[in-house]
Design an enzyme around this catalytic site. Structure first.
Site, PDB file in Angstrom:
ATOM      1  N   GLU A 186      11.669 -25.374  29.977  1.00 42.13           N
ATOM      2  CA  GLU A 186      10.647 -25.095  29.381  1.00 42.13           C
ATOM      3  C   GLU A 186      10.795 -24.440  27.849  1.00 42.13           C
ATOM      4  OE1 GLU A 186      10.294 -21.800  28.870  1.00 42.13           O
ATOM      5  OE2 GLU A 186      11.798 -21.410  30.444  1.00 42.13           O
ATOM      6  N   GLU A 329      14.745 -22.702  28.398  1.00 34.43           N
ATOM      7  CA  GLU A 329      15.325 -23.860  28.067  1.00 34.43           C
ATOM      8  C   GLU A 329      16.212 -24.689  28.860  1.00 34.43           C
ATOM      9  OE1 GLU A 329      17.754 -23.483  24.326  1.00 34.43           O
ATOM     10  OE2 GLU A 329      16.214 -22.597  23.060  1.00 34.43           O
TER      11      GLU A 329
END
Length: 362
Positions: A186, A329
């Site tokens: 994300e 990430e």
């Protein structure tokens, strides 16, 4: 005839079956015969047995890995809960997609993924901006960011389901392209606030013990962040027994999208690597919807967010490492890829005492 999204989600959930117990038992028996002292490979042995259950064979051979970065913005950033402005989200998407001398992508996850041969997918599920067209950017935008959860539900139930199904489609594409290890990931400024709120509601725990500094906020901002989450919970817009309602009330589009990746990965009997705290909030909702999902989840590391340990304890997962990561990430998930590949290889490729003609224990 098109299937209604809610019916499609119910079908997806119903297709998630428990891990293969017979394969795991055979894997344990093989582990006991390999040319090493019992337990000498520590957690790798447990991981290899779990992988056997995921893939349905005592000699699992996972192929590639994929990181799927879902990107979304959050209306709650208007409450001053983040150290960074929302403009960082589209700028970081450009960084994910940038051409560099080393290959596509200039973010941490790109650099780490290149080292292990993992493919990175970037999907706009809810950025509060119009992003430039790019051949590597996947647009599954549900809406331009969530509403401010401090004052109203962040999403509607239909929006949550749309984001979940978008995540499932992304996972299906990654699997078609050869990924057996899926890393839901994300990006979204302010997203540890909804992750904390979702976790607090689902676990029915106090906010301070589940809410950390996210991107590194100071003491005053942390106190404000906790107060905002408590106010959102006090609205009483959801109940712990309704995980979709909790995501609509308190969640984020990237959280729902990652949940879809997890559900589809489990339905297709693939291993799902959990990165950090935001991913953990999606997994909590997922396990409430489909308890067998837990069999397919592998915790990379325990991240620096204070609530992550509580998430992992509830999920019954042991982290592979503790590196004080808090970036997101999918970076932690990427670091776990070699460990899972190694666990599978040891189980699959080591010779037994009999095969190697090595004397076993007396």
């Amino acid at each position: 005839m098109d299937v209604h999204p809610y019916e499609a989600l119910k079908t997806l959930i119903a297709s998630i079956l428990p891990a293969d117990e017979q394969a795991m038992q055979r894997a344990r028996e093989r582990q006991a015969q390999l040319t090493k002292p019992t337990g000498a490979l520590g957690l790798l042995e447990d991981l290899s047995v779990r992988l056997a259950g995921v893939f349905g064979t005592p000699t699992p051979a996972p192929r590639g890995a994929a990181v799927i970065v879902a990107v979304g913005d959050h209306g709650v950033v208007a409450e001053g809960v983040s150290a960074y402005p929302p403009e960082v989200t589209p700028a970081m998407v450009a960084n994910f997609l940038a051409d560099t001398p080393f290959g596509p992508g200039g973010a941490a996850v790109n650099a780490l993924a290149r080292t292990v041969g993992a493919r990175v997918y970037v999907a706009d599920v809810g950025v509060n901006a119009t992003l430039p067209d790019h051949p590597a950017l996947i647009s599954v935008k549900v809406r331009r960011g969530t509403r401010n959860l401090r004052h109203e539900p962040a999403l509607t139930r239909d929006e949550v389901i749309q984001a979940i199904l978008a995540g499932a489609a992304l996972a299906a594409e990654a699997i078609r392209n050869g990924a057996d290890l899926l890393i839901p990931a994300e990006l979204g400024i302010g997203n540890t606030t909804p992750a904390s709120a979702v976790t607090a509601r689902l676990l029915q725990r106090e906010v301070p013990g589940l809410t950390g500094r996210g991107t590194g906020v100071d003491d005053a901002t942390l106190a404000r962040k906790q107060a905002v989450i408590e106010a959102a919970l006090a609205r009483g817009g959801s109940v712990p027994t309704d995980p979709l309602g909790v995501l609509a009330d308190l969640g984020g589009l990237e959280i729902a999208c990652m949940l879809g990746m997890m559900l589809k990965g489990a339905a297709e009997r693939r291993a799902i690597i959990l990165d950090g705290f935001v991913e953990g909030s999606a997994a909590l909702a997922g396990m409430a919807l489909a308890p067998a999902l837990r069999d397919y989840l592998f915790a990379a590391g325990e991240c620096a967010e204070v609530g992550h340990a509580a998430q992992l304890a509830h999920l019954g997962l042991r982290p592979m490492f503790r590196l004080d990561l808090r970036l997101g990430e999918g970076t932690g998930g990427v670091l776990a890829v070699p460990m899972l590949m190694s666990a599978a290889a040891a189980l699959r490729e080591m010779r037994t005492f009999a095969e190697a003609q090595v004397p076993d224990r007396a």
